[in-house]
Design a protein around this motif. Structure first.
Motif, PDB file in Angstrom:
ATOM      1  N   ILE A 255       0.849  -1.210   0.000  1.00 49.55           N
ATOM      2  CA  ILE A 255       0.000   0.000   0.000  1.00 49.55           C
ATOM      3  C   ILE A 255       0.878   1.251   0.000  1.00 49.55           C
ATOM      4  N   THR A 256       0.587   2.179  -0.904  1.00 51.65           N
ATOM      5  CA  THR A 256       1.285   3.469  -0.931  1.00 51.65           C
ATOM      6  C   THR A 256       0.246   4.578  -0.832  1.00 51.65           C
ATOM      7  N   VAL A 257       0.456   5.505   0.084  1.00 52.66           N
ATOM      8  CA  VAL A 257      -0.455   6.651   0.226  1.00 52.66           C
ATOM      9  C   VAL A 257       0.046   7.744  -0.729  1.00 52.66           C
ATOM     10  N   THR A 258      -0.886   8.287  -1.512  1.00 52.15           N
ATOM     11  CA  THR A 258      -0.492   9.193  -2.601  1.00 52.15           C
ATOM     12  C   THR A 258      -1.211  10.545  -2.511  1.00 52.15           C
TER      13      THR A 258
ATOM     14  N   VAL B  30      -3.517  -4.753 -14.949  1.00 50.10           N
ATOM     15  CA  VAL B  30      -4.750  -3.953 -14.914  1.00 50.10           C
ATOM     16  C   VAL B  30      -4.583  -2.808 -13.931  1.00 50.10           C
ATOM     17  N   LEU B  31      -4.840  -1.606 -14.428  1.00 55.76           N
ATOM     18  CA  LEU B  31      -4.910  -0.446 -13.523  1.00 55.76           C
ATOM     19  C   LEU B  31      -6.392  -0.207 -13.279  1.00 55.76           C
ATOM     20  N   SER B  32      -6.883  -0.620 -12.113  1.00 53.80           N
ATOM     21  CA  SER B  32      -8.309  -0.490 -11.831  1.00 53.80           C
ATOM     22  C   SER B  32      -8.538   0.799 -11.032  1.00 53.80           C
ATOM     23  N   ASP B  33      -9.156   1.778 -11.691  1.00 53.05           N
ATOM     24  CA  ASP B  33      -9.395   3.075 -11.046  1.00 53.05           C
ATOM     25  C   ASP B  33     -10.736   2.994 -10.310  1.00 53.05           C
ATOM     26  N   GLU B  34     -10.660   2.803  -8.995  1.00 56.05           N
ATOM     27  CA  GLU B  34     -11.866   2.550  -8.211  1.00 56.05           C
ATOM     28  C   GLU B  34     -12.222   3.726  -7.299  1.00 56.05           C
ATOM     29  N   ILE B  35     -11.900   4.932  -7.776  1.00 53.89           N
ATOM     30  CA  ILE B  35     -12.095   6.125  -6.958  1.00 53.89           C
ATOM     31  C   ILE B  35     -13.576   6.331  -6.575  1.00 53.89           C
TER      32      ILE B  35
ATOM     33  N   THR C  80     -17.633  -4.300  -7.063  1.00 54.57           N
ATOM     34  CA  THR C  80     -16.699  -5.434  -7.051  1.00 54.57           C
ATOM     35  C   THR C  80     -15.399  -4.967  -7.664  1.00 54.57           C
ATOM     36  N   SER C  81     -14.295  -5.218  -6.966  1.00 53.25           N
ATOM     37  CA  SER C  81     -12.991  -4.914  -7.546  1.00 53.25           C
ATOM     38  C   SER C  81     -12.542  -6.111  -8.358  1.00 53.25           C
ATOM     39  N   ILE C  82     -12.006  -5.862  -9.536  1.00 52.42           N
ATOM     40  CA  ILE C  82     -11.503  -6.963 -10.369  1.00 52.42           C
ATOM     41  C   ILE C  82     -10.395  -7.723  -9.621  1.00 52.42           C
ATOM     42  N   ALA C  83      -9.691  -7.014  -8.721  1.00 49.35           N
ATOM     43  CA  ALA C  83      -8.599  -7.661  -7.980  1.00 49.35           C
ATOM     44  C   ALA C  83      -9.118  -8.719  -7.011  1.00 49.35           C
ATOM     45  N   ALA C  84     -10.422  -8.688  -6.702  1.00 48.99           N
ATOM     46  CA  ALA C  84     -10.996  -9.662  -5.765  1.00 48.99           C
ATOM     47  C   ALA C  84     -11.419 -10.941  -6.488  1.00 48.99           C
ATOM     48  N   LEU C  85     -11.364 -10.930  -7.809  1.00 52.36           N
ATOM     49  CA  LEU C  85     -11.800 -12.113  -8.551  1.00 52.36           C
ATOM     50  C   LEU C  85     -10.641 -13.116  -8.649  1.00 52.36           C
ATOM     51  N   PRO C  86     -10.980 -14.419  -8.742  1.00 54.47           N
ATOM     52  CA  PRO C  86      -9.957 -15.464  -8.640  1.00 54.47           C
ATOM     53  C   PRO C  86      -8.766 -15.260  -9.584  1.00 54.47           C
ATOM     54  N   GLY C  87      -7.579 -15.288  -9.013  1.00 50.68           N
ATOM     55  CA  GLY C  87      -6.349 -15.237  -9.807  1.00 50.68           C
ATOM     56  C   GLY C  87      -5.952 -13.861 -10.312  1.00 50.68           C
ATOM     57  N   MET C  88      -6.706 -12.834  -9.960  1.00 50.22           N
ATOM     58  CA  MET C  88      -6.478 -11.522 -10.579  1.00 50.22           C
ATOM     59  C   MET C  88      -5.509 -10.610  -9.816  1.00 50.22           C
ATOM     60  N   ALA C  89      -5.417 -10.767  -8.477  1.00 49.27           N
ATOM     61  CA  ALA C  89      -4.688  -9.784  -7.666  1.00 49.27           C
ATOM     62  C   ALA C  89      -3.252  -9.576  -8.148  1.00 49.27           C
ATOM     63  N   GLU C  90      -2.607 -10.635  -8.611  1.00 50.17           N
ATOM     64  CA  GLU C  90      -1.190 -10.527  -8.975  1.00 50.17           C
ATOM     65  C   GLU C  90      -0.945  -9.557 -10.137  1.00 50.17           C
ATOM     66  N   ARG C  91      -1.980  -9.327 -10.964  1.00 50.62           N
ATOM     67  CA  ARG C  91      -1.785  -8.432 -12.114  1.00 50.62           C
ATOM     68  C   ARG C  91      -2.491  -7.080 -11.923  1.00 50.62           C
ATOM     69  N   CYS C  92      -3.082  -6.864 -10.748  1.00 54.40           N
ATOM     70  CA  CYS C  92      -3.903  -5.655 -10.575  1.00 54.40           C
ATOM     71  C   CYS C  92      -3.222  -4.585  -9.740  1.00 54.40           C
ATOM     72  N   ILE C  93      -3.406  -3.362 -10.177  1.00 54.28           N
ATOM     73  CA  ILE C  93      -3.004  -2.192  -9.402  1.00 54.28           C
ATOM     74  C   ILE C  93      -4.311  -1.452  -9.120  1.00 54.28           C
ATOM     75  N   VAL C  94      -4.677  -1.393  -7.845  1.00 59.16           N
ATOM     76  CA  VAL C  94      -5.968  -0.792  -7.493  1.00 59.16           C
ATOM     77  C   VAL C  94      -5.741   0.633  -6.976  1.00 59.16           C
TER      78      VAL C  94
ATOM     79  N   PHE D 101      -4.613   6.496  -2.561  1.00 61.40           N
ATOM     80  CA  PHE D 101      -3.701   5.387  -2.269  1.00 61.40           C
ATOM     81  C   PHE D 101      -3.730   4.382  -3.407  1.00 61.40           C
ATOM     82  N   VAL D 102      -2.686   3.571  -3.436  1.00 52.21           N
ATOM     83  CA  VAL D 102      -2.600   2.568  -4.491  1.00 52.21           C
ATOM     84  C   VAL D 102      -2.151   1.251  -3.874  1.00 52.21           C
ATOM     85  N   CYS D 103      -2.849   0.187  -4.246  1.00 51.57           N
ATOM     86  CA  CYS D 103      -2.552  -1.145  -3.712  1.00 51.57           C
ATOM     87  C   CYS D 103      -2.104  -2.040  -4.866  1.00 51.57           C
ATOM     88  N   ALA D 104      -1.007  -2.741  -4.656  1.00 50.37           N
ATOM     89  CA  ALA D 104      -0.470  -3.590  -5.723  1.00 50.37           C
ATOM     90  C   ALA D 104       0.478  -4.617  -5.107  1.00 50.37           C
TER      91      ALA D 104
END
Ligand SMILES: Cc1ncc(COP(=O)(O)O)c(C=O)c1O
Length: 387
Positions: free
Chosen positions: A94-97, A200-205, A216-230, A247-250
């Motif tokens: 997690i990075t606070v931006t 995937v850069l998922s802009d969930e602002i 639903t965040s795409i990062a919560a779907l099976p197998g997706m978190a490793e490629r997602c930047i939320v 903030f950004v989670c990756a």
């Protein structure tokens, strides 16, 4: 000084934001009812403001650690789990931006090199394309369609991916259309992405501002978190635009690289804002509910009213915008909005300010009081009768 030799050609070639152009036109005019802003009309909840004020009184005016204070990152980790079922380690993921804006910048800059392609569904928020260009990347706009309620389809995604594709921007809930994508609608996109190296850069602002369906965040779907930047932030959910906090989670591998850019360019997000944000996360769920309920009331009202006066729009399920069809009057969206401004004294933003697929549409923000919206609707109705 020969500025044409001095300045970066890439920057000189960037187009100023189409939203800005409309704001500039507005500034010289009197008696205009504007429905243009992309920010909550609520002040930040008092308990959050008070926490910021107290922190200043106590003299907490120093830099924080680059990634953000540890208490804030811990709260963010708990928040992402509680609200969206996402697991992120506070120390490595997690990075606070400075707003979601910086988070988007970090994500694109950490990944994109000259020649790399970034798929950008449009209409969408205005910064993905210019940041891609600043990195020497190649924006690949994909026009989402009204018949699909402006959602990205698996077929569109699949057709846009090439061996040079590195990143997909997933801009939902969407500014300007108000479209969202549910878990069922995201799953086919996941199937396309699984066999690729595309991140995937998922802009969930706007993730807290959905109506009738939880985000639903795409990062919560099976197998997706490793490629997602939320990407997420405090601007919309907590009415904190001016505090400039996001903030950004990756995954740690990506976070480590983003943190270097953040460290050199920004140092740390504003300290007062970080301290106040902890209070927002701990005790702000009720504020979110209250503001969401109020936006929902306005949303229903404005959709009904626009329909009544002859500007139909599909029902937006997220953010605080409606995106009515204005193409039935034999002029471009830009001309329609210019004439509405000059003749009808109402400001809205042409859909083309948000890229491909925006022609024929206009963005109307309902982050305004019902009284203000009612006045605008009356004026728009009068204007339409003159066409
Ligand atoms: C879709 C989207 N993403 C990101 C942002 C940036 O927000 P901020 O930098 O205030 O967090 C905005 C602001 O309007 C937005 O609409």
């Amino acid at each position: 000084m020969d500025y044409s030799k001095l300045l970066s050609k890439t920057v000189v070639d960037l187009k100023p934001s189409g939203i800005r152009k409309f704001f500039d036109m507005l500034s010289g005019l009197d008696d205009v009812v504007a429905l243009t802003v992309g920010q909550p009309d609520f002040a930040t909840p008092w308990h959050v403001r008070e926490t910021g004020i107290i922190s200043l009184e106590r003299g907490y005016t120093y830099y924080t650690s680059n990634a953000g204070t540890v208490p804030l990152r811990r709260e963010l980790s708990a928040y992402m789990k509680r609200r969206f079922g996402l697991s992120y380690d506070p120390m490595t993921e997690i990075t606070v931006t400075v707003g979601g804006s910086e988070a988007i910048d970090l994500a694109i800059r950490a990944i994109i090199e000259p020649g790399d392609e970034v798929i950008i569904p449009e209409p969408s928020f205005v910064c993905y394309e210019p940041i891609t260009r600043l990195c020497g990347g190649v924006p690949v706009p994909v026009a989402t369609l009204p018949e699909n309620d402006f959602k990205l389809t698996a077929a569109q995604l699949s057709a846009a991916i090439t061996p040079r594709t590195k990143l997909l921007v997933l801009p939902y809930p969407n500014n300007p259309t108000g479209a969202i994508m549910t878990a069922e609608e995201l799953l086919p996109l996941c199937d396309v992405l699984k066999n690729t190296g595309v991140a995937v850069l998922s802009d969930e602002i706007y993730s807290e501002l959905t109506y009738g369906v939880r985000h639903t965040s795409i990062a919560a779907l099976p197998g997706m978190a490793e490629r997602c930047i939320v990407v997420n932030g405090f601007s919309k959910a907590y009415a904190m635009t001016g505090w400039r906090l996001g903030f950004v989670c990756a995954p740690p591998e990506i976070t480590k690289q983003m943190l270097k850019i953040h460290q050199y360019a920004i140092m740390c997000a504003p300290t007062t804002s970080q301290l106040a944000a902890v209070e927002a996360l701990k005790n702000g769920d009720g504020d979110i509910e209250m503001m969401r309920a109020e936006y929902d009331r306005r949303r229903k009202y404005i959709v009904e009213e626009l329909d009544r006066i002859g500007l139909p729009c599909f029902e937006p399920k997220g953010a605080f915008y409606v995106f009515p069809y204005v193409g039935a009057f034999g002029m471009s969206s830009e001309t329609f909005c210019e004439r509405l401004l000059n003749e009808g004294r109402v400001a809205i933003v042409p859909g083309t300010a948000f890229g491909k697929g925006g022609e024929g549409y206009a963005r109307i923000s309902y982050a305004y009081s019902v009284k203000h919206i009612t006045e605008a609707i009356e004026r728009i109705e009068k204007f339409l009768k003159t066409l």
